[in-house]
Every structure is written in C-alpha cells, then in structure tokens.
Design a protein around this motif. Structure first.
Motif, mmCIF file in Angstrom:
data_model
loop_
_atom_site.group_PDB
_atom_site.id
_atom_site.type_symbol
_atom_site.label_atom_id
_atom_site.label_comp_id
_atom_site.label_asym_id
_atom_site.label_seq_id
_atom_site.Cartn_x
_atom_site.Cartn_y
_atom_site.Cartn_z
ATOM 1 N N PRO A 178 49.632 94.551 -37.357
ATOM 2 C CA PRO A 178 48.310 94.290 -36.779
ATOM 3 C C PRO A 178 47.206 94.845 -37.688
ATOM 4 O O PRO A 178 47.319 95.962 -38.200
ATOM 5 C CB PRO A 178 48.330 95.037 -35.449
ATOM 6 N N VAL A 179 46.139 94.050 -37.852
ATOM 7 C CA VAL A 179 45.023 94.438 -38.706
ATOM 8 C C VAL A 179 43.716 94.068 -38.007
ATOM 9 O O VAL A 179 43.568 92.939 -37.537
ATOM 10 C CB VAL A 179 45.090 93.708 -40.072
ATOM 11 N N ALA A 180 42.772 95.010 -37.986
ATOM 12 C CA ALA A 180 41.442 94.743 -37.437
ATOM 13 C C ALA A 180 40.416 95.096 -38.511
ATOM 14 O O ALA A 180 40.303 96.263 -38.895
ATOM 15 C CB ALA A 180 41.200 95.568 -36.175
ATOM 16 N N VAL A 235 43.511 90.490 -26.949
ATOM 17 C CA VAL A 235 42.279 91.077 -27.470
ATOM 18 C C VAL A 235 41.259 91.177 -26.340
ATOM 19 O O VAL A 235 40.885 90.172 -25.733
ATOM 20 C CB VAL A 235 41.724 90.248 -28.647
ATOM 21 N N LEU A 236 40.819 92.403 -26.060
ATOM 22 C CA LEU A 236 39.809 92.653 -25.037
ATOM 23 C C LEU A 236 38.404 92.557 -25.628
ATOM 24 O O LEU A 236 37.470 92.124 -24.966
ATOM 25 C CB LEU A 236 40.006 94.034 -24.419
ATOM 26 N N LYS A 237 38.267 92.988 -26.885
ATOM 27 C CA LYS A 237 36.975 92.933 -27.567
ATOM 28 C C LYS A 237 37.222 92.912 -29.068
ATOM 29 O O LYS A 237 38.060 93.658 -29.568
ATOM 30 C CB LYS A 237 36.126 94.157 -27.201
ATOM 31 N N GLY A 238 36.511 92.044 -29.763
ATOM 32 C CA GLY A 238 36.628 91.978 -31.212
ATOM 33 C C GLY A 238 37.612 90.918 -31.673
ATOM 34 O O GLY A 238 37.889 89.952 -30.958
ATOM 35 N N ARG A 239 38.156 91.139 -32.874
ATOM 36 C CA ARG A 239 39.111 90.204 -33.477
ATOM 37 C C ARG A 239 40.288 90.989 -34.031
ATOM 38 O O ARG A 239 40.121 92.098 -34.540
ATOM 39 C CB ARG A 239 38.456 89.407 -34.603
ATOM 40 N N LEU A 240 41.468 90.400 -33.957
ATOM 41 C CA LEU A 240 42.687 91.029 -34.464
ATOM 42 C C LEU A 240 43.487 89.996 -35.233
ATOM 43 O O LEU A 240 43.672 88.868 -34.772
ATOM 44 C CB LEU A 240 43.536 91.569 -33.297
ATOM 45 N N ARG A 241 43.948 90.387 -36.408
ATOM 46 C CA ARG A 241 44.871 89.550 -37.180
ATOM 47 C C ARG A 241 46.247 90.197 -37.093
ATOM 48 O O ARG A 241 46.381 91.404 -37.277
ATOM 49 C CB ARG A 241 44.427 89.449 -38.645
ATOM 50 N N ILE A 242 47.234 89.402 -36.770
ATOM 51 C CA ILE A 242 48.598 89.907 -36.771
ATOM 52 C C ILE A 242 49.308 89.231 -37.929
ATOM 53 O O ILE A 242 49.547 88.013 -37.910
ATOM 54 C CB ILE A 242 49.330 89.646 -35.436
ATOM 55 N N GLU A 243 49.574 90.023 -38.973
ATOM 56 C CA GLU A 243 50.280 89.504 -40.131
ATOM 57 C C GLU A 243 51.762 89.418 -39.792
ATOM 58 O O GLU A 243 52.330 90.332 -39.201
ATOM 59 C CB GLU A 243 50.058 90.419 -41.332
#
Length: 123
Positions: free
Chosen positions: A86-88, A54-62
C-alpha cells in the motif's frame, strides 16, 4: 445498548501513521482504521484476504505486475497469498477488514510493523 462508532472520525483522530487500530469485530474478523502516508512494505498474507476501503484521500495498492488506484469510498480486496504494497502519496485514511489471524505485514518485519496488542490499544 448499541455501540455506534465512526470509522472516519476515529481514523482522522489518529496521530501515528501505518498503525492500524481495531474499532470493531465481526465473527472471526477485525475492523481496523489507519492513517497512512508513504509506503508500507511489500508483503503478503498467505491464508487471509485483506479488504481496503478508502475513507479519505487516495491509496495505491501495488501488486506484482500491476497496481490499483483507490479514491474516497472505493474498496479493493487483496486475495490471500498476493504480494502487495500500500502506498499513499498524500495522507490517507483507510478502513481494513481482516481475519483476526492476519499479521500486519505478514512475515515481513519492519519499523512500521504493529503487533496485535498495539492494534487493540484504545483509541
């Protein structure tokens, strides 16, 4: 002459979501950046691992049965054969490292699937 690139700046300049762009290559792997928001699709890569940073923000990987939450500067490697999505929740910028043989959404084809030719377009 060295070729210096800023993955973070390139990712920030992208206008299309879920459309990775190749910014470099190392041996048999591509280094890609993308701007993402929402959900991609459940898929797997049978023969390739996939690294998310992640370069910026948040990421959820289900993952089947669990999920990982990544913040800025954090990375996760999805092992080959593992189904993931992947979900943002908000716009997020990511860097990916994948083998050149890795298909964007594995064998799943959706309107978000990008061909290698599309990913290799100049940024």
């Amino acid at each position: 002459m060295p070729n210096i690139v800023s993955p973070k700046q390139i990712a920030a300049s992208l206008t299309e979501l879920w459309s990775p762009r190749v910014v470099g290559e190392v041996d048999d792997s591509y280094i890609k950046v993308a701007k993402v928001h929402g959900s991609l699709t459940w898929h797997s890569h049978e023969n390739e691992d996939e690294m998310f940073l992640v370069l910026k923000g948040r990421l959820r990987i289900e993952l089947e049965g669990s999920a990982v939450e990544l913040g800025e500067g954090e990375m996760f490697i999805v092992p080959k054969g593992v189904r993931h999505n992947p979900v943002a929740e908000d716009e997020c910028q990511i860097m990916l490292i994948e083998r050149k043989s890795t298909l964007h959404t594995g064998t799943e084809l959706t309107e978000k699937t990008r061909s290698l030719t599309e990913q290799l377009r100049p940024v």
